[in-house]
Design an enzyme around this catalytic site. Structure first.
Site, PDB file in Angstrom:
ATOM      1  N   SER A   1       0.847  -1.187   0.000  1.00 32.88           N
ATOM      2  CA  SER A   1       0.000   0.000   0.000  1.00 32.88           C
ATOM      3  C   SER A   1       0.885   1.241   0.000  1.00 32.88           C
ATOM      4  CB  SER A   1      -0.889   0.002   1.234  1.00 32.88           C
ATOM      5  OG  SER A   1      -0.082   0.259   2.372  1.00 32.88           O
ATOM      6  N   LYS A   2       0.222   2.374  -0.067  1.00 33.62           N
ATOM      7  CA  LYS A   2       0.889   3.681  -0.102  1.00 33.62           C
ATOM      8  C   LYS A   2       1.988   3.803   0.955  1.00 33.62           C
ATOM      9  CE  LYS A   2      -0.755   6.129  -3.354  1.00 33.62           C
ATOM     10  NZ  LYS A   2       0.102   5.351  -4.221  1.00 33.62           N
ATOM     11  N   ARG A   3       1.753   3.172   2.109  1.00 36.33           N
ATOM     12  CA  ARG A   3       2.745   3.271   3.187  1.00 36.33           C
ATOM     13  C   ARG A   3       4.107   2.770   2.729  1.00 36.33           C
ATOM     14  NH1 ARG A   3       2.279  -0.239   7.030  1.00 36.33           N
ATOM     15  NH2 ARG A   3       0.712  -1.504   5.967  1.00 36.33           N
TER      16      ARG A   3
ATOM     17  N   GLY B   1       5.330   3.093  -0.283  1.00 35.65           N
ATOM     18  CA  GLY B   1       5.894   3.880  -1.391  1.00 35.65           C
ATOM     19  C   GLY B   1       4.983   3.780  -2.600  1.00 35.65           C
TER      20      GLY B   1
ATOM     21  N   GLU C   1       2.815   5.946 -11.014  1.00 36.83           N
ATOM     22  CA  GLU C   1       3.978   6.330 -10.200  1.00 36.83           C
ATOM     23  C   GLU C   1       5.257   5.665 -10.708  1.00 36.83           C
ATOM     24  OE1 GLU C   1       2.655   6.873  -5.681  1.00 36.83           O
ATOM     25  OE2 GLU C   1       1.770   5.095  -6.592  1.00 36.83           O
TER      26      GLU C   1
END
Ligand code: GLU
Length: 500
Positions: free
Chosen positions: A250-252, A254, A260
């Protein structure tokens, strides 16, 4: 073989989903099958057109081409669920008529209270069946008179639902744990499990490969296939992609979405190769497997069951392989936006500017992990200041010796009378002359040359960098690049400052 990728347009395309898309695509391409793209946008609150557009764009960038889909149509369209509401409605009515489904009048508050009660008493969370016993004629009358109702599936009691998962082998669920699921909500929007079965059934999908987070949906879907008399597809559930801490990526952790990774300068073929490797291997330890070869060799039976840990360093390693092989003109145009953002490209590139950029690729493609590192890699080409170099105590120290001063003096003098050193041989010739003049060789020769010409003690190979700065110095402003100082200008400036 007919397979599909069925993203929900509720955000950016996650690389876990890309792997799912890739496996389906590989199956289709490896078996002369059809790859269908279907957009599952029935969640009106969370679906956006922006996400829909970006998912299609990302899939195109990746090269995962589809044969039927929302943009190109096909024989069993439409391919957006929001355009297929009639199909869900009529199948739900069919099931009502066969008493395989029933109207449910429970209010959200009632359902909520029920769930809370189950939770508090450690009971499985499933619908109590309160409306299952309402007489169908009575229920129909209530709906006619304007009461709103959802339509629920009448789950068969006391049954074992089994399937042979293409990745994980035999899997069984008992219907006791499956409540009567909603097929159509009171607002007539279909629930995921229902829409997906109607669509996969009508679209003739033969194989479904998806994330293992859908395993518990599969028995629910199989019961609906049976009720609608559709032949079910074969299912394969692939393990999740996890972050280094073994939680879902997840976003946590990176970057997680395709855009992206594109932005960071990974090549699409590298991303696909790496994502496939996460849980598949061709069996002989080969790690660099181009897409077309993967399609020939891919088999679901070689896909591992266990969760895979996403490792960006390994992705970078794969990317380096593809960067080395990619055509230089392609890499040049991929690098251009990064150089623009860094301020090194200041206008539109003329044909001369494009040729210069293509010529810079060898300085970059074997040295960076990702194309967004290009400006840093080329910094010494575009930025030069003898004054700021000489303000650094270590640089001052290194060029302060008599030997270094001799080299730099000879370098400036030789460059004064040299033509532009536009290739490696010319630079080597100059270095030879400086060697003769100064009596220095090896590091004692090349290190001061490097410092004088770049302002730094390390950097790209001079054999490539010097010809690049020399060509850069000869560019017209109209080429589109900022002004580039040539070797002569650099050496003269450096030598003058060193003496002062
Ligand atoms: N729209 C679903 C998802 O994105 C598709 C699941 C499936 O492949 O059945 O998770």
């Amino acid at each position: 073989m007919r397979v599909r990728f069925a993203p929900s347009p509720t955000g950016h395309l996650h690389i876990g989903n890309v792997r799912t898309a890739l496996f389906n695509w590989l199956l289709a391409r490896g078996h002369g099958g059809t790859f269908i793209l279907r957009v599952e946008d029935t969640d009106a609150e969370r679906s956006t057109l922006e996400s829909d557009t970006s998912i299609l764009e990302d899939l195109r960038w990746l090269g995962l081409t589809w044969d039927e889909g929302p943009d190109i149509g096909g024989p069993v369209g439409p391919y957006r669920q929001s355009e297929r509401l009639g199909a869900y409605q009529s199948r739900a009515e069919q099931l009502l008529a066969q008493d395989r489904a029933y109207y449910c009048f429970c209010t959200p508050e009632q359902l909520d209270a029920e769930r809370k009660h189950q939770l508090a008493n450690n009971l499985p969370a499933k619908y109590s069946g309160r409306c299952a016993v309402i007489d169908p004629n009575e229920a129909a009358r209530r709906v006619q008179s304007g009461e709103t109702a959802a339509i629920r599936f009448r789950t068969p009691q006391n049954r074992e639902v089994t399937f042979d998962d293409l990745v994980r082998g035999p899997i069984a669920f008992h219907t006791d744990v499956i409540g009567d699921q909603v097929l159509l909500r009171a607002d007539k929007s279909p629930a995921y499990n229902f829409a997906v079965v109607v669509d996969d059934g009508l679209m003739g999908v033969t194989h479904v490969v998806r994330g293992e987070d859908h395993i518990s949906n599969t028995p629910r879907q199989l019961l609906i296939y049976e009720a609608l008399a559709f032949t079910p597809p074969r299912f394969g559930h692939v393990a999740m992609v996890l972050g280094p801490d073994h939680t879902r990526l997840s976003k946590r952790h990176g970057a997680t979405s395709v855009d992206e990774f594109r932005e960071k300068g990974y090549l699409p073929e590298a991303l696909l190769n790496y994502l496939a490797l996460l849980s598949w291997s061709p069996g002989d330890g080969q790690e660099i497997v181009p897409l077309a070869e993967m399609a020939k060799r891919f088999s679901l039976s070689d896909v591992g069951h266990s969760a895979s840990i996403f490792d960006e360093e390994k992705l970078a390693w794969v990317n380096r392989h593809y960067l080395k092989d990619a055509p230089h003109d392609r890499l040049a145009s991929l690098c251009a936006p990064y150089l623009q953002r860094a301020g090194y490209i200041s206008g539109n590139l003329s044909p001369e500017g494009v040729a210069f950029l293509v010529g810079l690729v060898p300085l970059v493609n074997v040295s960076v992990d990702r194309l967004d590192q290009t400006p840093f890699r080329l910094k010494q080409l575009f930025e030069y200041s003898a004054a700021s170099a000489l303000m650094q105590p270590d640089i001052r120290g290194e060029v302060g010796t008599d030997a270094a001063r001799q080299v730099i003096g000879a370098l400036a003098a030789e460059l004064e009378i040299s033509p532009r050193l536009v290739d490696k041989a010319m630079f080597r010739g100059l270095a030879d002359r400086v060697k003769q003049k100064s009596g220095q060789k090896g590091r004692a020769l090349f290190h001061p040359i490097r410092i004088a010409l770049t302002g730094a003690g390390d950097g790209p190979e001079l054999d490539l960098l010097v010809p690049a700065m020399e060509k850069g110095a000869g560019l017209e402003t109209s080429a589109g690049f900022v002004a580039i100082a040539g070797a002569r200008e650099r050496a003269t400036e450096f030598s003058a400052r060193l003496k002062s």
